[in-house]
Structure formats: structure tokens, C-alpha cells
Scaffold this motif. Structure first.
Motif, PDB file in Angstrom:
ATOM      1  N   VAL A 442     -17.411   1.207  17.689  1.00  0.00           N
ATOM      2  CA  VAL A 442     -16.783   2.360  18.337  1.00  0.00           C
ATOM      3  C   VAL A 442     -16.034   3.233  17.335  1.00  0.00           C
ATOM      4  O   VAL A 442     -16.057   4.459  17.438  1.00  0.00           O
ATOM      5  CB  VAL A 442     -15.836   1.878  19.459  1.00  0.00           C
ATOM      6  N   THR A 443     -15.377   2.606  16.365  1.00  0.00           N
ATOM      7  CA  THR A 443     -14.538   3.363  15.445  1.00  0.00           C
ATOM      8  C   THR A 443     -15.249   3.775  14.161  1.00  0.00           C
ATOM      9  O   THR A 443     -14.788   4.689  13.468  1.00  0.00           O
ATOM     10  CB  THR A 443     -13.309   2.531  15.049  1.00  0.00           C
ATOM     11  N   GLY A 444     -16.330   3.070  13.825  1.00  0.00           N
ATOM     12  CA  GLY A 444     -16.989   3.339  12.546  1.00  0.00           C
ATOM     13  C   GLY A 444     -16.326   2.637  11.381  1.00  0.00           C
ATOM     14  O   GLY A 444     -16.753   2.826  10.232  1.00  0.00           O
ATOM     15  N   MET A 445     -15.296   1.824  11.643  1.00  0.00           N
ATOM     16  CA  MET A 445     -14.658   1.075  10.558  1.00  0.00           C
ATOM     17  C   MET A 445     -15.667   0.093   9.973  1.00  0.00           C
ATOM     18  O   MET A 445     -16.436  -0.523  10.705  1.00  0.00           O
ATOM     19  CB  MET A 445     -13.426   0.339  11.071  1.00  0.00           C
ATOM     20  N   LYS A 446     -15.636  -0.064   8.665  1.00  0.00           N
ATOM     21  CA  LYS A 446     -16.677  -0.826   7.982  1.00  0.00           C
ATOM     22  C   LYS A 446     -16.309  -2.278   7.721  1.00  0.00           C
ATOM     23  O   LYS A 446     -17.154  -3.079   7.334  1.00  0.00           O
ATOM     24  CB  LYS A 446     -17.024  -0.149   6.644  1.00  0.00           C
ATOM     25  N   ASN A 447     -15.037  -2.642   7.899  1.00  0.00           N
ATOM     26  CA  ASN A 447     -14.622  -4.025   7.639  1.00  0.00           C
ATOM     27  C   ASN A 447     -13.948  -4.581   8.886  1.00  0.00           C
ATOM     28  O   ASN A 447     -13.018  -3.978   9.426  1.00  0.00           O
ATOM     29  CB  ASN A 447     -13.656  -4.081   6.452  1.00  0.00           C
ATOM     30  N   ILE A 448     -14.430  -5.727   9.344  1.00  0.00           N
ATOM     31  CA  ILE A 448     -13.928  -6.320  10.579  1.00  0.00           C
ATOM     32  C   ILE A 448     -12.445  -6.683  10.485  1.00  0.00           C
ATOM     33  O   ILE A 448     -11.741  -6.760  11.496  1.00  0.00           O
ATOM     34  CB  ILE A 448     -14.780  -7.551  10.946  1.00  0.00           C
TER      35      ILE A 448
END
Length: 463
Positions: A442-448
Motif C-alpha cells: 500500500v505504501t510502496g515502502m521497500k523494507n518490511i
């Protein structure tokens, strides 16, 4: 305490001429000739409230304490704002500083910080723009999940954190013990005597609430679990955590078709909820983190998902004019590159793949009549690949017993699970969605590690 109508998000919609009180933390302060501008945030909205402090409105000594990071209360009047992008601003007449912050040592300065650095100060990073947006979306997703199931009559079940069984049969479990590790009790054969442990047997942190969820589905028909789960995989990758949150519905009188229908409906519902309630946060992610993510979410929310079998998927991948990093063959699990090809290039929308080879799926999945495949399904989404995994569960006692033995698991650990198949067994199905994987999508963040408040990874359990 702050009450509805008093949050920054509410004050930003207020009417000029209204006397209000605002509380929050100073994001930035900018001084100009005869006036001071303070950006105030209480976390309730992406947009800050601009506070205007005229020269002489408060004592100079107090004004010196209104610095980045300080916690303050501001009393004043909402006035029309000449600034672009905001309807009103707060003209201050009184300020109280609850907690000062030394501007020289405050870790969150106006300059940009790397995500790696912000992970080291996870106690402060929720105050940053990016992580404020991440955790507002996390809240909205969590609320939407509960609302989705509540509207459909599902019961919310709290399954145990401590368990004696391994749901996936993968063995990547955290042990739970009260034994003195420096002086372990031993059996006559020299093995650790877990009969002396707190539970009288080996115990673990759960990898899934599914099996216990099936117990309640056999009494309450439709249930769901939503809680923390744990995997002791020594994986230092941007997609793995040792502690994460899982959503797992279980439905009696449901087959694989019904399972797929609910998964599609569920995914569309929670995405649409976030699109409707976190628009400013998502626009930020689309602009600063992952251009195109907003359009992808809108596409998924509006799509009719494609449905194909695993065998059909393998055939399509074999025909593709591609040099795959992971070779495609029947019997091998699909990799992210294969899943994205199917969703982004072949169909241009989400795809549900069904009927996987039994060798690559868990013991509890219902066996098909062909003897080679099971009634499994994975929901694949553009830009990420697998987002939901599920199956129709094996309700036949003899078949389930054989599957447990085939995988070398101890039957006695699953005695109660097998008894469900002896006393009023019903066809049933379910699926699981990892909240953090969904948040990355949803956010496009690349690191969990950047979508959970406090990441637990190999060698790291701070905060």
C-alpha cells in the motif's frame, strides 16, 4: 485529554474566528521579521497546523523553548491562511511548553534522514513525515480488516501465542522455556528433559493461528484471527521479520471457490477503505516513495481478478520469451518474477492461482482427486506478487492422517486437530494475509522493517 473536534485534523477544517486550543509536537520553526511560524503535529493528519506567533505575543524566554521536537499547547484563534494548501492557521495568544527539546541534540532535524538511521531511533521516528504516514495507514488497514469481517458476521477469535504444534510443519520455531539453560535437566538417555519445563513438554511461539481458528470455525461457522506470529528464520532480507501480524479467516461450509471470492472481496474492501480515508498519506507515498503506487491500488480495487490453475500458469511462463532467474518447471514454486509477469504483463491485473502440487504446500490443504495437487490458492497482485495465501482445508480424517505422516510430523501433536475430522467434520476453507506485506504494498515502502513499529530481525530486538 484531547477529544473529538480538538485534533489537528479537525482544527484544519475549522472556521476562521473560532477560539481553539491545539496540542502537539513542533515539527519545524521558522523565524521572520516580527513573526514566528511553527508547524505543529499531533499525528492525526498528514498536514500540520501552522501556528503564527507575532513578535511580543509571548515572553521571549518562553518563545526560546518552542523549538523542533518540543511538546506544546497553543491557545489562539483560527484565521484565514494566506499560505497555499491550507485553509486556516492558528494565531497564537498563549503557549505552554509541556516538554522542551534541545535543538542541538534532538535527533530529528529538518534535514532528511535515511530510513536506516531512523530505524536506530524507532522511539522517535513516528514523529517524522514518512513514518507518521506509514502508521496512520497501518491503523486504517487494521480498522478496515475488523470492519470487513464484522459486517459479514465473522467472530473475532484470540488464538494462543504459545503453542505445542507447528502449523506449517516448517520447523522455524522460537522455543518457549523456563528451564535454566546453564543447567538443563536431562533424561537417562542424555536428552533435554522437557517434562521438567513449565508446560511439561516443548512449547513454541506460534507461526499461525489457523489451526486453532479451525476449532472455532467448527462451532461458530465464520471466524477470523488477527494477531502476532513468529518465525525463527535467519533471513536478513527486506521482506522478512521474526515477528509480524497475520489476518486469518476460517469459514465452515466453504470450498475453494468461496475462499477465492472472499479473498478478492476482502482485498478490494480494505484497499478502497485506505484510498477513501488516507488519501493525503497515499499521495505522499506516490510522490516521494514509489511513483505509481496510488494508481496500482486504484487498479486493484476496481479489478475483477483473473483465476487460473498452477498448471496453466506454468504453461504461460514456459511460453514467455524470457530468461528467468529461477527456471520454470511443473512442481517448482512460483517466484516473485513469475508472479509479477503474470499480473503485470500477461493479465494486467490481480491473478488467483489455484491447485498447486501437493509437495510444495502444507499438510492441511485438501487433496484433489488427481493425487498430485491440492486445493490451494494464492492471490497475486501487480508490483509485489503473492499477497494472500489460502486453501480449502482437508476435512477427511484418513487423508489428513496420511498427509501428516507423509511430511514426517508427529501425529500426537495434532491429536485434537484430527479429532475435529471425527466429530462433525465440515468442508471448510481459509486464507492468510500478512499485515506488514500488505503495508509494503500500500505504501510502496521497500523494507518490511519500516512498516512495523519495532522490527524484530536476526540480531536485533531493540525497543
Amino acid at each position: 485529554m484531547i477529544r473529538p473536534g480538538q485534533y489537528v485534523r479537525d482544527l484544519l477544517q475549522g472556521s476562521p474566528g473560532t477560539s481553539v486550543t491545539a496540542h502537539g509536537w513542533v515539527r519545524t520553526r521558522r523565524d521572520s521579521k516580527g513573526v514566528h511560524f511553527v508547524q505543529l503535529s499531533d499525528g492525526s493528519s498528514f498536514q500540520d497546523l501552522q501556528v503564527v506567533i507575532a513578535e511580543g505575543a509571548i515572553e521571549p524566554e518562553l518563545l526560546r523553548r518552542v523549538t523542533t521536537g518540543a511538546c506544546v499547547r497553543v491557545e489562539g484563534e483560527l484565521v484565514d491562511s494566506p499560505a497555499r494548501g491550507q485553509k486556516v492557521e492558528l494565531k497564537a495568544r498563549a503557549v505552554h511548553v509541556f516538554g522542551a527539546a534541545d535543538p542541538a541534540s534532538y535527533p530529528l532535524q529538518k534535514k532528511g534522514h535515511s530510513f536506516e538511521y531512523l530505524r536506530e531511533i524507532a522511539h522517535l521516528r513516528p514523529r517524522s513525515t514518512t513514518f507518521g504516514a506509514v502508521f496512520r495507514v497501518r491503523h486504517a488497514l487494521s480498522f478496515a480488516i475488523h470492519r470487513f469481517f464484522e459486517e459479514r458476521g465473522f467472530m473475532y477469535v484470540h488464538t494462543p501465542i504459545i503453542t505445542a504444534s507447528d502449523c506449517e510443519g516448517a520447523g522455524a520455531l522460537f522455543g518457549v522455556t523456563t528451564l535454566d539453560l546453564a543447567n538443563l535437566p536431562r533424561t537417562p538417555e542424555g536428552a533435554v528433559d522437557y517434562g521438567e519445563d513449565f508446560f511439561g513438554k516443548r512449547a513454541y511461539l506460534t507461526v499461525s493461528g489457523q489451526l486453532e481458528g479451525e476449532i472455532f470455525a467448527s462451532a461458530f461457522t465464520n471466524v477470523y484471527t488477527f494477531g502476532p506470529t513468529f518465525r525463527a528464520e535467519n533471513s536478513n532480507t527486506p521482506r522478512h521479520l521474526a515477528e509480524f501480524w497475520m489476518v486469518e479467516p476460517e469459514m465452515s461450509f466453504c470450498d475453494l471457490e468461496g475462499d477465492m471470492d472472499l479473498a478478492e472481496e476482502f482485498l478490494k474492501y480494505i484497499l478502497q477503505y485506505v484510498l477513501d480515508h488516507c488519501r493525503a498519506d497515499l499521495e505522499f507515498f506516490d510522490k516521494r516513495i514509489d511513483p505509481g503506487v496510488l494508481g496500482t491500488l486504484e487498479l486493484v480495487a476496481d479489478s475483477s481478478f483473473e483465476r487460473i490453475t498452477y498448471t496453466e500458469a506454468v504453461r504461460l511462463l514456459e511460453r514467455a520469451n524470457r530468461s528467468w532467474e529461477f527456471p520454470v518447471r511443473w512442481g517448482a514454486d512460483l517466484q516473485s518474477e513469475h508472479e509479477r509477469y503474470l499480473t503485470e504483463e500477461t493479465f494486467g491485473k490481480p491473478v488467483i492461482v489455484t491447485d498447486y502440487p501437493k509437495e510444495i504446500k502444507a499438510f492441511y490443504m485438501r487433496a484433489n482427486d488427481d493425487g498430485r495437487t491440492v486445493r490451494a490458492m494464492d492471490v497475486l497482485a501487480p508490483r509485489i506478487g503473492e499477497i494472500i495465501g489460502g486453501s480449502q482445508r482437508e476435512e477427511r480424517h484418513d487423508v489428513l492422517t496420511a498427509r501428516i505422516q507423509e511430511q514426517g510430523l508427529p501425529l500426537d501433536a495434532y491429536w485434537w486437530y484430527l479429532e475435529l475430522r471425527k466429530f462433525g467434520s465440515a468442508p471448510h476453507a481459509g486464507f492468510g494475509l500478512g499485515l506488514e506485506r500488505m503495508l509494503m504494498y500500500v505504501t510502496g515502502m521497500k523494507n518490511i522493517r519500516d512498516v512495523i513499529p519495532f522490527a524484530r530481525t536476526p540480531g536485533h530486538a531493540e525497543f
